[in-house]
Design a protein around this motif. Sequence first.
Motif, PDB file in Angstrom:
ATOM      1  N   ALA A   4      -7.770  20.218  -5.116  1.00 41.66           N
ATOM      2  CA  ALA A   4      -7.242  18.888  -4.803  1.00 41.66           C
ATOM      3  C   ALA A   4      -8.373  17.870  -4.655  1.00 41.66           C
ATOM      4  O   ALA A   4      -8.255  16.725  -5.122  1.00 41.66           O
ATOM      5  N   THR A   5      -9.472  18.267  -4.043  1.00 47.05           N
ATOM      6  CA  THR A   5     -10.625  17.377  -3.894  1.00 47.05           C
ATOM      7  C   THR A   5     -11.214  17.025  -5.247  1.00 47.05           C
ATOM      8  O   THR A   5     -11.550  15.862  -5.522  1.00 47.05           O
ATOM      9  N   ALA A   6     -11.317  18.021  -6.123  1.00 43.37           N
ATOM     10  CA  ALA A   6     -11.873  17.785  -7.455  1.00 43.37           C
ATOM     11  C   ALA A   6     -11.010  16.824  -8.270  1.00 43.37           C
ATOM     12  O   ALA A   6     -11.517  16.091  -9.124  1.00 43.37           O
ATOM     13  N   GLU A   7      -9.698  16.796  -7.992  1.00 46.95           N
ATOM     14  CA  GLU A   7      -8.794  15.903  -8.716  1.00 46.95           C
ATOM     15  C   GLU A   7      -8.726  14.506  -8.110  1.00 46.95           C
ATOM     16  O   GLU A   7      -7.986  13.651  -8.586  1.00 46.95           O
ATOM     17  N   ALA A  65      -7.988  13.703  -4.767  1.00 51.03           N
ATOM     18  CA  ALA A  65      -7.127  13.525  -3.599  1.00 51.03           C
ATOM     19  C   ALA A  65      -7.955  13.516  -2.321  1.00 51.03           C
ATOM     20  O   ALA A  65      -9.036  14.119  -2.266  1.00 51.03           O
ATOM     21  N   THR A  66      -7.439  12.857  -1.305  1.00 58.03           N
ATOM     22  CA  THR A  66      -8.042  12.932   0.031  1.00 58.03           C
ATOM     23  C   THR A  66      -7.480  14.173   0.721  1.00 58.03           C
ATOM     24  O   THR A  66      -6.277  14.269   0.934  1.00 58.03           O
ATOM     25  N   VAL A  67      -8.348  15.122   1.037  1.00 58.09           N
ATOM     26  CA  VAL A  67      -7.910  16.392   1.591  1.00 58.09           C
ATOM     27  C   VAL A  67      -8.242  16.445   3.074  1.00 58.09           C
ATOM     28  O   VAL A  67      -9.367  16.161   3.490  1.00 58.09           O
ATOM     29  N   ARG A  68      -7.236  16.804   3.860  1.00 55.84           N
ATOM     30  CA  ARG A  68      -7.420  16.987   5.298  1.00 55.84           C
ATOM     31  C   ARG A  68      -6.828  18.327   5.718  1.00 55.84           C
ATOM     32  O   ARG A  68      -5.961  18.862   5.043  1.00 55.84           O
ATOM     33  N   LYS A  69      -7.308  18.835   6.829  1.00 58.03           N
ATOM     34  CA  LYS A  69      -6.865  20.137   7.323  1.00 58.03           C
ATOM     35  C   LYS A  69      -5.872  19.953   8.466  1.00 58.03           C
ATOM     36  O   LYS A  69      -6.033  19.063   9.303  1.00 58.03           O
ATOM     37  N   GLU A  70      -4.860  20.814   8.500  1.00 61.88           N
ATOM     38  CA  GLU A  70      -3.928  20.865   9.632  1.00 61.88           C
ATOM     39  C   GLU A  70      -3.852  22.321  10.110  1.00 61.88           C
ATOM     40  O   GLU A  70      -3.262  23.167   9.430  1.00 61.88           O
ATOM     41  N   PRO A  71      -4.434  22.631  11.263  1.00 61.33           N
ATOM     42  CA  PRO A  71      -4.494  24.025  11.722  1.00 61.33           C
ATOM     43  C   PRO A  71      -3.177  24.573  12.246  1.00 61.33           C
ATOM     44  O   PRO A  71      -2.987  25.785  12.270  1.00 61.33           O
ATOM     45  N   ARG A  72      -2.259  23.708  12.686  1.00 60.82           N
ATOM     46  CA  ARG A  72      -0.970  24.192  13.199  1.00 60.82           C
ATOM     47  C   ARG A  72      -0.085  24.591  12.032  1.00 60.82           C
ATOM     48  O   ARG A  72       0.293  23.765  11.222  1.00 60.82           O
ATOM     49  N   GLN A  73       0.243  25.874  11.958  1.00 59.41           N
ATOM     50  CA  GLN A  73       0.985  26.366  10.803  1.00 59.41           C
ATOM     51  C   GLN A  73       2.430  25.866  10.804  1.00 59.41           C
ATOM     52  O   GLN A  73       3.079  25.836  11.846  1.00 59.41           O
ATOM     53  N   LYS A  77       0.852  -1.189   0.000  1.00 58.94           N
ATOM     54  CA  LYS A  77       0.000   0.000   0.000  1.00 58.94           C
ATOM     55  C   LYS A  77       0.885   1.235   0.000  1.00 58.94           C
ATOM     56  O   LYS A  77       1.772   1.378   0.840  1.00 58.94           O
ATOM     57  N   THR A  78       0.645   2.138  -0.941  1.00 59.21           N
ATOM     58  CA  THR A  78       1.467   3.341  -1.083  1.00 59.21           C
ATOM     59  C   THR A  78       0.626   4.579  -0.835  1.00 59.21           C
ATOM     60  O   THR A  78      -0.526   4.668  -1.290  1.00 59.21           O
ATOM     61  N   ALA A  79       1.197   5.526  -0.115  1.00 58.93           N
ATOM     62  CA  ALA A  79       0.529   6.803   0.149  1.00 58.93           C
ATOM     63  C   ALA A  79       1.418   7.933  -0.329  1.00 58.93           C
ATOM     64  O   ALA A  79       2.614   7.958  -0.049  1.00 58.93           O
ATOM     65  N   VAL A  80       0.829   8.858  -1.071  1.00 59.31           N
ATOM     66  CA  VAL A  80       1.535  10.069  -1.511  1.00 59.31           C
ATOM     67  C   VAL A  80       1.113  11.212  -0.589  1.00 59.31           C
ATOM     68  O   VAL A  80      -0.078  11.488  -0.441  1.00 59.31           O
ATOM     69  N   LEU A  81       2.082  11.854   0.023  1.00 60.97           N
ATOM     70  CA  LEU A  81       1.823  12.908   0.998  1.00 60.97           C
ATOM     71  C   LEU A  81       2.207  14.258   0.403  1.00 60.97           C
ATOM     72  O   LEU A  81       3.355  14.480   0.027  1.00 60.97           O
ATOM     73  N   LEU A  82       1.249  15.178   0.341  1.00 63.62           N
ATOM     74  CA  LEU A  82       1.475  16.501  -0.248  1.00 63.62           C
ATOM     75  C   LEU A  82       1.062  17.579   0.752  1.00 63.62           C
ATOM     76  O   LEU A  82      -0.116  17.949   0.828  1.00 63.62           O
ATOM     77  N   PRO A  83       2.001  18.103   1.539  1.00 63.26           N
ATOM     78  CA  PRO A  83       1.688  19.241   2.403  1.00 63.26           C
ATOM     79  C   PRO A  83       1.538  20.502   1.560  1.00 63.26           C
ATOM     80  O   PRO A  83       2.370  20.773   0.686  1.00 63.26           O
ATOM     81  N   ASP A 130      -2.759   6.047  -2.757  1.00 65.45           N
ATOM     82  CA  ASP A 130      -3.685   7.021  -2.191  1.00 65.45           C
ATOM     83  C   ASP A 130      -2.964   8.360  -2.079  1.00 65.45           C
ATOM     84  O   ASP A 130      -1.867   8.432  -1.507  1.00 65.45           O
ATOM     85  N   VAL A 131      -3.549   9.408  -2.627  1.00 61.88           N
ATOM     86  CA  VAL A 131      -2.936  10.731  -2.607  1.00 61.88           C
ATOM     87  C   VAL A 131      -3.608  11.574  -1.530  1.00 61.88           C
ATOM     88  O   VAL A 131      -4.829  11.772  -1.553  1.00 61.88           O
ATOM     89  N   TYR A 132      -2.802  12.058  -0.588  1.00 59.81           N
ATOM     90  CA  TYR A 132      -3.307  12.867   0.514  1.00 59.81           C
ATOM     91  C   TYR A 132      -2.760  14.290   0.395  1.00 59.81           C
ATOM     92  O   TYR A 132      -1.551  14.490   0.272  1.00 59.81           O
ATOM     93  N   VAL A 133      -3.643  15.249   0.446  1.00 61.28           N
ATOM     94  CA  VAL A 133      -3.259  16.656   0.473  1.00 61.28           C
ATOM     95  C   VAL A 133      -3.654  17.218   1.832  1.00 61.28           C
ATOM     96  O   VAL A 133      -4.836  17.198   2.196  1.00 61.28           O
ATOM     97  N   TYR A 134      -2.678  17.684   2.577  1.00 61.81           N
ATOM     98  CA  TYR A 134      -2.943  18.303   3.875  1.00 61.81           C
ATOM     99  C   TYR A 134      -2.865  19.818   3.702  1.00 61.81           C
ATOM    100  O   TYR A 134      -1.806  20.364   3.417  1.00 61.81           O
ATOM    101  N   ASP A 135      -4.018  20.459   3.862  1.00 61.24           N
ATOM    102  CA  ASP A 135      -4.124  21.896   3.653  1.00 61.24           C
ATOM    103  C   ASP A 135      -3.781  22.623   4.949  1.00 61.24           C
ATOM    104  O   ASP A 135      -4.455  22.467   5.957  1.00 61.24           O
ATOM    105  N   ASN A 136      -2.727  23.446   4.885  1.00 62.25           N
ATOM    106  CA  ASN A 136      -2.221  24.119   6.085  1.00 62.25           C
ATOM    107  C   ASN A 136      -2.701  25.579   6.132  1.00 62.25           C
ATOM    108  O   ASN A 136      -1.914  26.505   5.973  1.00 62.25           O
ATOM    109  N   ASN A 137      -4.022  25.734   6.311  1.00 64.52           N
ATOM    110  CA  ASN A 137      -4.644  27.065   6.454  1.00 64.52           C
ATOM    111  C   ASN A 137      -4.530  27.898   5.176  1.00 64.52           C
ATOM    112  O   ASN A 137      -4.302  29.117   5.227  1.00 64.52           O
TER     113      ASN A 137
END
Length: 317
Positions: A52-55, A57-65, A7-13, A36-43
């Motif tokens: 990213a969602t439209a393309e 990707a799994t989009v998640r939020k990270e509030p800590r800048q 299982k491979t995960a692509v991480l895109l901060p 699985d492509v993950y985009v972590y949106d940093n504010n």
Amino acid sequence: MQEKKAKTAVLLPCYNEEITIGKVVRDFKAALPGADVYVYDNNSTDRTAEIATAEGATVRKEPRQGKGNVIRAMFEDIDADVYVMADGDDTYPADAAPVMVAKILEGYDMVIGDRLSSTYFQENKRPFHNFGNRLVRGSINGLFGAHVTDIMTGYRAFSFGFVKTYPVLSRGFEIETEMTIHSLNNNLRLYEMPIQYRDRPAGSVSKLNTVGDGVKVMSTIFRMIREYKPLPFFGGLGSIIGIIGIILCGQVASEFWATGMVARFPTLIGAVMLVIAGLLLIVAGIILDVMAKNDRKTFILEANRFAYLKRHLADRR
């Protein structure tokens, strides 16, 4: 029994990368179709998350800048056999990812995408960044006796064991330097492969602050040298202070032999204190060096235990 596919995960901060994130997600989906492509949106204040969602990707939020905070959340949240980390600014080629994944599956702990051996110095238009890369590379390789070409690249692949045992301490862009130092200190299996770096496209703005982030990187190196190499750090500092004290003591002693009097008592007292301080620093370096070696032993034992538990759980499935 057929071997289970890794299982491979692509991480895109990401932080405000609406111009490039769509292409980056598409490129990695094409290069690693099963990942699985993950985009972590940093504010972000633009449409990064929406695109990213439209393309797909799994989009998640990270509030800590800060990039370090984002990677900490990624490593904590996501479980995979292989992780590929890149930036959302379209500066790294996604077509290099399959080779990086293959190297992790061969047994490497971390694969480093080496920009500096290919096109970085031609593509990067920021001369102070180029100077900073050379300075950091020389400092770390010299201290650890290593030959890593690109210390600060953001394009890397990791094993499951690396991700789950790596303590993320940095909050910002100094995270890549910290990763490299951690790997060298614990003698992890590294593989470095040249990649074709390209500068940001027109309209895309770098979030790096040359002076501010450069100071953070150098302070990270300073802190980690102090923690990982305490004997050279404290021993070298103690030796310098002690030698100064001995030279001053020698000057006072030579005057005493010539005149039979100690004319500079303050100098003598200060010199003796410098010698004592130097000796204390050297002793502190020896003690901390023993503690650092014990920490490395503990890390190896914990990593071995973690690997055993992972295999045990995999066998039970």
